[in-house]
Design an enzyme around this catalytic site. Structure first.
Site, PDB file in Angstrom:
ATOM      1  N   HIS A  91      -3.054   3.788  -5.398  1.00  0.00           N
ATOM      2  CA  HIS A  91      -3.342   2.391  -5.754  1.00  0.00           C
ATOM      3  C   HIS A  91      -4.697   2.264  -6.454  1.00  0.00           C
ATOM      4  CE1 HIS A  91      -0.196   0.325  -2.943  1.00  0.00           C
ATOM      5  NE2 HIS A  91       0.192   1.544  -3.309  1.00  0.00           N
ATOM      6  N   GLU A 151       9.771  -0.701  -3.503  1.00  0.00           N
ATOM      7  CA  GLU A 151       9.119  -0.249  -2.264  1.00  0.00           C
ATOM      8  C   GLU A 151       7.801  -0.968  -2.059  1.00  0.00           C
ATOM      9  OE1 GLU A 151       6.424   1.580   0.353  1.00  0.00           O
ATOM     10  OE2 GLU A 151       6.108   1.693  -1.816  1.00  0.00           O
ATOM     11  N   GLU A 152       7.091  -1.237  -3.147  1.00  0.00           N
ATOM     12  CA  GLU A 152       5.764  -1.833  -3.029  1.00  0.00           C
ATOM     13  C   GLU A 152       5.807  -3.246  -2.454  1.00  0.00           C
ATOM     14  OE1 GLU A 152       3.180  -0.225  -3.212  1.00  0.00           O
ATOM     15  OE2 GLU A 152       3.539   1.523  -4.486  1.00  0.00           O
ATOM     16  N   ASP A 208       9.323   2.011  -8.270  1.00  0.00           N
ATOM     17  CA  ASP A 208       8.583   0.896  -8.853  1.00  0.00           C
ATOM     18  C   ASP A 208       7.106   1.232  -9.030  1.00  0.00           C
ATOM     19  OD1 ASP A 208       8.601   0.966  -6.034  1.00  0.00           O
ATOM     20  OD2 ASP A 208       7.934  -1.110  -5.878  1.00  0.00           O
TER      21      ASP A 208
END
Length: 397
Positions: free
Chosen positions: A356, A132-133, A76
């Site tokens: 990020h 996962e995020e 993702d």
């Protein structure tokens, strides 16, 4: 050992760049799952789609009666507007692969191809995981049965702190737990000129923010890294109005499970005390997130052997400190022996752009290293599982 040849490497880089151009957020990885399935189809690798939403699981057969080696990659993206100026930058406004999951997926596809050409000592399951995020994708995949009959699981992450061509293999805790908290403060509103008639939620919240900082500094052994951070403070409507309500939101990080519980309990205790002190009502919600990721000694040794075979002993390093970031691979590690490594991927001139970040990128040579590492560790782990199965069959007890 098998190596990623130039033709396969080009295919993996091409896959990564297309995936990077078309990122999808957690639980929305429909096109990503379809492209993974198409790649596996091209190489004749059996797989299932739609696992726990958009997950894909490939199966490579091995001897019967032997536990499975599992390899996991996440798929993702993040809600970030890309600013890399890469020729294959995201074409989706406000969405970007800013954490390397496009690289992780490509690594695992490369490993799938290499392993499909082997006679395996144990079956191998390749897990392409969504979300996962959010911290919930791994649990959803576990609920869908991806750990059934699995004896060991391996995963990894690209890391800008290490040069391309290195692998960081570390025993013990490598990622912290990551929980969230929400504290709602109910006071009594009033006119700013008459504070004695009100209970100021801003004052209560401010005291609470400062009090929470003493948990780590005065209640936790300094040898156990931990974090309590208030990241959001919402209150007030006008400069001459005393607010009757405030909301604080934050994160809790710990590398030790007992410290994790202590942090959660202390937030509750301090919030109650501050509320009593100021005659305000405080409601605390702890939102459990991902557990710490811890590598067992046995699994770490297997991973180090595999990494050494791929990059050489001088390129296998150890993390100086565990990462305080969360990683839902920890849920897998709670169920079966696991090891999580880091793949060096620094891009020269972009060392200052962390995961990020809107400018995050990684050295694509890490894809080759990751694919070859997963291939090597799957074979070594498979040999260990086959030996264990053989001992069980011959043990008269």
């Amino acid at each position: 050992m098998a190596r990623v040849d130039p033709l396969l490497f080009d295919a993996l880089v091409s896959f990564r760049r297309q995936m990077h151009q078309h990122p999808e957020l957690s639980w929305e990885e429909v096109r990503t799952g379809e492209r993974i399935a198409a790649f596996l189809d091209r190489y004749g690798i059996a797989h299932r789609t739609g696992v726990a939403g958009n997950g894909v699981v490939a199966e490579l057969p091995g001897p019967e009666g032997c536990d499975i080696v599992a390899l996991r990659a996440d798929m993702d993206a993040l809600p970030i507007q890309e600013e890399t100026d890469l020729p294959f930058a995201s074409q989706v406004p406000g969405v970007m692969h800013a954490c390397g999951h496009d690289g992780h997926t490509s690594m695992l596809l490369g490993a799938a191809v290499l392993l499909s050409e082997e006679t395996l000592p144990a079956p191998v399951r390749l897990i392409f995981q969504p979300a996962e995020e959010t911290g919930h994708g791994a649990r959803a995949m576990i609920g869908a049965g991806v750990l059934d009959d699995v004896g060991m699981i391996f995963g990894g992450h690209v890391d800008r702190h290490y040069e391309a061509g290195t692998v960081a293999v570390t025993e013990g805790t490598v990622n912290a737990s990551a929980d969230e908290f929400v504290i709602e403060i109910s006071g009594r509103g009033g006119h700013a000129a008459r504070p004695h008639e009100a209970v100021d939620a801003v004052v209560v919240g401010s005291l609470l923010v400062m009090s929470l900082q003493t948990i780590v500094s005065r209640e936790v052994d300094p040898a156990h890294p931990s974090v309590v951070t208030v990241g959001k403070f919402m209150s007030g409507s006008a400069p001459n109005v005393i607010a009757d309500r405030a909301v604080l939101q934050g994160t809790i990080r710990a590398q030790d499970s007992s410290v994790r519980r202590h942090l959660q309990d202390s937030i509750q205790r301090i919030a109650r005390a501050v509320g009593q002190l100021h005659d305000a009502e405080l409601r605390v919600e702890i939102k459990p997130g991902t557990p710490p990721v811890s590598n067992s000694p046995t699994m770490t040794a297997l991973a180090r052997e595999a990494a050494t075979e791929v990059v050489g002993a001088d390129r296998v390093v150890t993390m100086a400190h565990a990462n305080m970031g969360g990683e839902d691979f920890g849920f897998y590690a709670e169920h079966v022996p696991a090891c999580y490594v880091r793949f060096g991927a620094t891009v020269a001139g972009k060392e200052g752009f962390p995961a990020h970040s809107s400018r995050f990128d990684f050295d694509e040579r890490a894809i080759r290293v990751g694919a070859e590492y997963y291939h090597a560790v799957a074979l070594k782990a498979g040999e260990r599982l086959r030996e264990q199965a053989g001992r069980l069959r011959t043990d008269p007890t």
